[in-house]
Design an enzyme around this catalytic site. Structure first.
Site, mmCIF file in Angstrom:
data_model
loop_
_atom_site.group_PDB
_atom_site.id
_atom_site.type_symbol
_atom_site.label_atom_id
_atom_site.label_comp_id
_atom_site.label_asym_id
_atom_site.label_seq_id
_atom_site.Cartn_x
_atom_site.Cartn_y
_atom_site.Cartn_z
ATOM 1 N N GLN A 126 -6.090 2.224 9.497
ATOM 2 C CA GLN A 126 -7.421 1.850 8.996
ATOM 3 C C GLN A 126 -7.791 0.475 9.516
ATOM 4 O OE1 GLN A 126 -8.456 3.339 4.639
ATOM 5 N NE2 GLN A 126 -6.639 2.076 4.673
ATOM 6 N N GLY A 127 -9.000 0.341 10.020
ATOM 7 C CA GLY A 127 -9.481 -0.976 10.446
ATOM 8 C C GLY A 127 -10.575 -1.430 9.510
ATOM 9 N N SER A 129 -10.247 -4.870 7.156
ATOM 10 C CA SER A 129 -10.344 -6.336 7.057
ATOM 11 C C SER A 129 -10.573 -6.985 8.404
ATOM 12 C CB SER A 129 -9.052 -6.899 6.466
ATOM 13 O OG SER A 129 -8.827 -6.412 5.178
ATOM 14 N N SER A 161 -2.290 -1.879 9.282
ATOM 15 C CA SER A 161 -0.891 -1.461 9.171
ATOM 16 C C SER A 161 -0.576 -0.376 10.188
ATOM 17 C CB SER A 161 -0.620 -0.899 7.773
ATOM 18 O OG SER A 161 -0.730 -1.906 6.811
ATOM 19 N N GLU A 244 -6.160 5.588 -3.098
ATOM 20 C CA GLU A 244 -5.048 4.896 -2.454
ATOM 21 C C GLU A 244 -4.301 4.041 -3.463
ATOM 22 O OE1 GLU A 244 -6.350 2.373 0.732
ATOM 23 O OE2 GLU A 244 -4.320 1.756 1.255
ATOM 24 N N SER A 367 -6.670 -8.602 -3.763
ATOM 25 C CA SER A 367 -5.859 -9.663 -4.380
ATOM 26 C C SER A 367 -5.933 -9.560 -5.902
ATOM 27 C CB SER A 367 -6.382 -11.032 -3.938
ATOM 28 O OG SER A 367 -7.631 -11.282 -4.566
#
Lengths: 386, 358
Positions: A126-127, A129, A161, A244, A367
């Site tokens: 996945q792209g 951020s 990742s 997820e 976060s």
């Protein structure tokens, strides 16, 4: 209660027994210590799992899945961990991108992409951020111009990742700079072999190279690879992030409990110098998280996702993981910072690496500061930031 | 009236409604100021709570700790003061397992019990000796001891633990109230000198079961106290305005409340999970130990957070919030302080002979 059983399909318990038996009889792959050598081993493992009917467990039969329920999928994840077997390499495809294509894809997109996800032929990343778009993902700047039937992408992604192992990438791009931040984003399926794509691994403080930077320099992608229609990217991304989070929390909890068993093994070597209270407190927190996970599993089965309770799970997961890795780290004593191998499951290298990775648990996937905002606003009804 | 066909959720909802109605007006003030409201107690406990664990053959509902736990959580949320453990745990379990109903005074109904177990605050049970039908010794911190009709006293007969039923008006019984900032604690000291027991019943196994059940019920009650403290804090943060907006819009407050919320959710879930295990007979390892450790720590930290969110007003007597916090402090160490419990759990796990992590 098991809806599958009502249809005459296999119950969760029967499925679990079948899975456990198969795993006991099959050769569990051993992951090579060298990170880069792992991908071929994991792909082969996924092929075997797929052939045995253990991939796409909850996916509809008409796209190549097993047509079973989320409960079956959870049970299999559980059995994999118990068998000390690796999760399928295509987990991002199977659990995040694949379900997104399932829910929002055209028939053509489903037929084109889903079977390859199941066999492991296509591994996905996945792209999302970017260097300037982390917590504030909606401010992303990777842009895409549209021209007849082509989307041309230029920009940069970070923290992707497993990109070096991947074939395809689900990328969030800005297709409409005039629209509001959330509405101008589209979800595009990109072949990483396309000209103009560069992948650069990022080595982390514990030596892992799981994360990558992705550079797109005028990468041309057919318009048919936009998922869900132009400008729908934010909605798609948020929807799948919920799944997820909940699924990840359940899986990671089991992994943490296995890690706790290893911690006890290490501590029992010298019980008198172990901090019994810290270990007991950690055990209490693991139990509490397990109890919450039971509620989460029921929520997942009801389809009550995304939910602000996903943020409760994420917070609790991060807390227990950090406590676990911290207690293990403390137990090692002063030699913890020496890079020497110890026994296979309990060594300074492993434990220190786990502690450092654990510190990131409060950062990745949203976060804890963001999660607290979500809990405060959507669960407690407190006023929004702005 | 509790109906045995109700689900746990329905039981809890009914209890909520009953307590909302019962703890109002003068009964609410009595509960706060005196630590006991007789009418509220009457309408709530004797209307069915005491029959939850009581076997059906004795006219009870024969339900388990999941059901009673929901009621204790409710009691926590509403700050219902009274000898809950004695009435809804010790007495029914005693009646279930012994023939004390036949042997004891006619009609245990309507009696206010107090549970006097030295070990509930870590004192050794052999401080109380039971011999030849009489009871000797001293036990402190007996909840609602000064208003009880009948003491249920845990002691040793030299070879085993027993429970002695001692009427408070028997000779040799001296009960003194022990004042506390927490009016709901109702602490009393009990001195027994050759006090004649109306009945002596039970054994170590029964006492263990009562203690374990009590520990779990206290955990539910602590979780309920914490839930109330959280809810009040959220409500306060929404209506208290400073700098032109509700203080609940400031991130520092939001984050504090979010952490409190996560703690409460975790404690509640662990209590429910422990109750399921106890009801299924899965008591090794004892799930009430982690439940208590978690609930006690949570009630303490959520209470401290509640004071923080409310600011100065929380520290005044005229604002009732502190009462929930003070009661959490009284219940905190009952049947195991957090530090002791986690050390016990940890020591057990470190035992090389012990099995894997369950």
């Amino acid at each position: 209660m098991n809806p599958a059983a009502e249809n005459g399909a296999e119950s969760v318990e029967e499925f679990r027994v079948r899975a456990r038996t198969w795993l006991a009889d099959t050769e569990i792959p051993v992951l090579p210590p060298n990170f880069d050598d792992r991908a071929p081993v994991l792909r082969e493992w996924q092929r075997r799992l797929h052939a045995a009917g253990f991939i796409g467990i909850g996916w509809p039969v008409d796209v190549g899945g097993q047509g079973l329920t989320a409960a079956h999928t959870l049970a299999f994840s559980d059995e994999l961990v118990r068998a000390r077997a690796p999760q399928p390499v295509g987990s991002i495809g199977l659990e995040v991108v694949g379900p997104t294509i399932l829910r929002y894809g055209t028939d053509e997109q489903r037929a084109r992409f889903l079977p390859a996800i199941l066999t492991g032929e296509h591994v996905w990343c996945q792209g999302f951020s970017e260097p300037d778009a982390g917590s504030d993902l909606a401010s992303l700047r990777t842009s895409a111009t549209i021209d007849d039937d082509t989307v041309t992408i230029t920009g940069q992604k970070v923290w992707t990742s497993w990109a070096t192992d991947a074939d395809w990438c689900a990328v969030l791009v800005r297709t409409d700079p005039q629209a509001s931040a959330h509405r101008g984003i589209s979800y595009v399926l990109v072949d990483l072999r396309s000209p103009g794509v560069t992948i650069r691994p990022i080595v982390m403080i514990n030596g892992d190279a799981e994360f990558n930077e992705l550079f797109f320099d005028q990468v041309r992608v057919p318009l048919t690879q936009v998922l869900g229609g132009l400008g729908q990217g934010w909605k798609l991304a948020m929807d799948t992030l919920g799944w997820e989070r909940a699924g990840y929390a359940i899986r990671r909890r089991i992994e943490n409990e296995v890690a706790f068993t290893r911690l006890l093994g290490g501590a029992r070597k010298d019980p008198s110098s172990a901090d019994a209270a810290a270990i007991g407190r950690l055990a209490v927190h693991l139990r509490a998280f397990r109890a919450v996970s039971q509620d989460t599993a029921e929520r997942l089965l009801r389809g009550d996702v995304p939910s602000p309770y996903d943020s409760v799970d994420k917070l609790l997961l991060g807390r227990t993981e950090q406590e676990l890795t911290g207690v293990a780290f403390d137990l090692l004593g002063p030699r913890r910072m020496v890079s020497e191998p110890g026994d296979e499951t309990w060594s300074p290298e492993l434990v220190t690496a786990a502690y450092l990775y654990g510190r990131a648990a409060s950062v990745y996937g949203g976060s804890v500061q963001i999660q607290r905002n979500i809990i405060a606003e959507r669960l407690l009804g407190l006023p929004r930031e702005r | 009236m509790i109906d045995d066909v109700l689900t746990v959720a329905e039981l809890a909802a009914a209890a909520d409604e009953t307590l909302s109605g019962a703890l109002t007006g003068s009964q609410r003030r009595l509960a706060f100021d005196e630590g006991f409201a007789p009418q509220a107690w009457q309408s709530v406990v004797t209307s069915g709570w005491a029959s939850v664990l009581l076997d059906r053959r004795h006219g009870g509902l024969g339900l388990g700790t999941s059901a009673l736990g929901a009621l204790f959580a409710c009691a926590g949320r509403h700050l219902l003061p009274g000898p809950l453990l004695a009435s809804t745990v010790a007495a029914p379990l005693l009646i279930n397992e012994t023939d004390v109903l036949a042997a004891g005074p006619t009609g245990l109904d309507g009696l206010l019990f107090a549970w006097a177990d030295p070990e509930d605050h870590g004192a050794p049970a052999d401080e109380i000796t039971i011999s030849g039908g009489t009871v000797d010794g001293r036990v402190e911190l007996v909840h609602h001891g000064a208003r009880a009709d009948m003491l249920l006293v845990v002691g040793t007969d030299g070879s085993d633990l027993r429970v002695a039923l001692v009427p408070v008006d028997a000779t040799g019984v001296t009960i003194q109230a022990m004042p506390s900032l927490d009016t709901a604690a109702g602490y009393a000291s009990v001195d027994l000198v050759g006090a004649e027991a109306a009945a002596i019943a039970g054994d170590s196994a029964l006492v263990d079961r009562i203690r374990r059940t009590a520990r779990l019920m206290i955990s539910f009650q602590l979780a309920g106290l914490a839930r109330h403290l959280l809810d009040e804090s959220v409500a306060f943060a929404l209506q208290r305005h400073q700098f032109g907006r509700p203080i609940g819009s400031f991130q520092a407050i939001k984050h504090l409340l979010a952490d409190m919320c996560v703690d409460v959710i975790a404690a509640e879930a662990l209590c429910r999970s422990a109750a399921l295990e106890v009801d299924a007979g899965e008591t090794l390892p004892d799930p009430t130990l982690p439940a208590k450790a978690c609930a006690a720590a949570t009630a303490r930290s959520v209470g401290e957070g509640a004071l923080q969110v409310h600011g100065g007003i929380a520290f005044t007597r005229e604002y009732d919030l502190h009462r929930w916090f003070l009661h959490a402090l009284s219940l905190q160490d009952l049947y195991g302080a957090e530090r002791t419990l986690v050390t016990t759990i940890g020591t057990g796990l470190l035992d090389i002979g012990a099995g894997g992590w369950q």
